[in-house]
Write an enzyme that holds these catalytic residues in place. Structure first.
Site, short mmCIF file in Angstrom:
data_model
loop_
_atom_site.label_atom_id
_atom_site.label_comp_id
_atom_site.label_asym_id
_atom_site.label_seq_id
_atom_site.Cartn_x
_atom_site.Cartn_y
_atom_site.Cartn_z
N SER A 1 0.84 -1.20 0.00
CA SER A 1 0.00 0.00 0.00
C SER A 1 0.87 1.25 0.00
O SER A 1 1.88 1.31 0.72
CB SER A 1 -0.90 0.02 1.24
OG SER A 1 -1.73 -1.11 1.30
N SER A 2 0.49 2.24 -0.82
CA SER A 2 1.17 3.53 -0.87
C SER A 2 2.66 3.33 -1.21
O SER A 2 2.98 2.87 -2.30
CB SER A 2 0.97 4.27 0.45
OG SER A 2 1.38 5.62 0.34
N SER A 3 3.57 3.66 -0.30
CA SER A 3 4.99 3.44 -0.58
C SER A 3 5.26 1.97 -0.86
O SER A 3 6.11 1.62 -1.69
CB SER A 3 5.85 3.92 0.60
OG SER A 3 7.22 3.81 0.31
#
Length: 260
Positions: free
Chosen positions: A100-102
């Site tokens: 998720s995200s990074s």
């Protein structure tokens, strides 16, 4: 490197890399997802890498991390896979990445720089592989190479240009690149929504696929499935009104990885 070994393990066992978000930790991603409990049911190993940066972000910006065998966080994670294969009975032929995200960004980086290791990826609210490149970026930074043009969704390239970037990270690779499943919310203001289209352009070029159709209300209301080819190698999911990040859909991940 944190590892979850299931109570009953397949021999050899598929490996899922579950990669946390900025400011996150391996422990938080373990607690905030259901991969470990599903591992007990299906017999796979889960590796939860923990970012070495002070801000908890992954290095997806340096030349080292974006290059096959170049070092950086990406090679460190691949070393974890090698360790799990040698020491925990992991299956080198069934290694999958999600985040998720990074962690989503790192999933794309791993798929591009190490397609010989990663067989499939599932990306929650990320950016294209190579989008965050910043000259001089290193993993030691609190936020390793933040790229405002990329995060704001204004780093727009042609599908060919994105594909050429991916291919440049492992020159000479002639094998099959991973199948990719990509989620993004329309209300994302951290890694803005245009990054979904850029990721799909990138992987459609790498995988040699063209857009086929949109399927509304799939896998749930307000989500639209974006299908490329026959849908077996590249799909996107646009989540209407969802911000940063799209909730993890573990059962879909396992199906995409061919585990369940």
């Amino acid at each position: 490197m944190y590892v979850y070994i299931p109570t009953t393990q397949l021999k050899p066992a598929p490996i899922i890399l579950a990669i946390h978000y900025c400011s996150g930790t391996a422990q938080r991603y373990f607690a905030g997802s259901n991969y470990a409990s599903l591992a007990d049911t299906h017999g796979f190993i889960v590796i939860y890498p923990n970012s070495p940066s002070s801000g908890g972000c992954w290095d997806v910006a340096s030349t080292a991390s974006l290059t096959h065998g170049g070092g950086g966080d990406s090679q460190t994670i691949i070393n974890m896979v090698d360790y799990a294969v040698k020491n925990y009975g992991g299956d080198a032929a069934r290694v999958y990445a999600t985040g998720s995200s990074s962690g989503a960004m790192m999933t794309n980086v791993l798929a591009g720089a190490y397609p010989d290791v990663i067989k499939a990826g599932s990306v929650y609210s990320g950016v294209p592989d190579g989008c965050f490149f910043v000259p001089g970026a290193t993993a030691g930074m609190a936020t390793p190479g933040w790229n405002g043009a990329c995060s704001s969704g204004t780093n727009i390239k042609t599908a060919q240009a994105w594909g050429d970037l991916v291919r440049s990270y492992y020159p000479g690779f002639k094998g099959m690149y991973p199948k990719m499943q990509i989620f993004h919310g329309t209300a994302d203001t951290t890694l803005d929504y245009p990054n979904l289209a850029e990721q799909l352009k990138e992987w459609s070029n790498v995988l040699g696929l063209t857009f086929t159709k949109n399927v509304t209300n799939t896998p749930q209301p307000a989500y639209t499935q974006i299908v490329y080819g026959d849908g077996s190698k590249l799909v996107g999911y646009s989540a209407q009104g969802v911000g940063h990040t799209v909730p993890i859909h573990e059962s879909m991940d396992l199906a995409w990885f061919g585990i369940a």
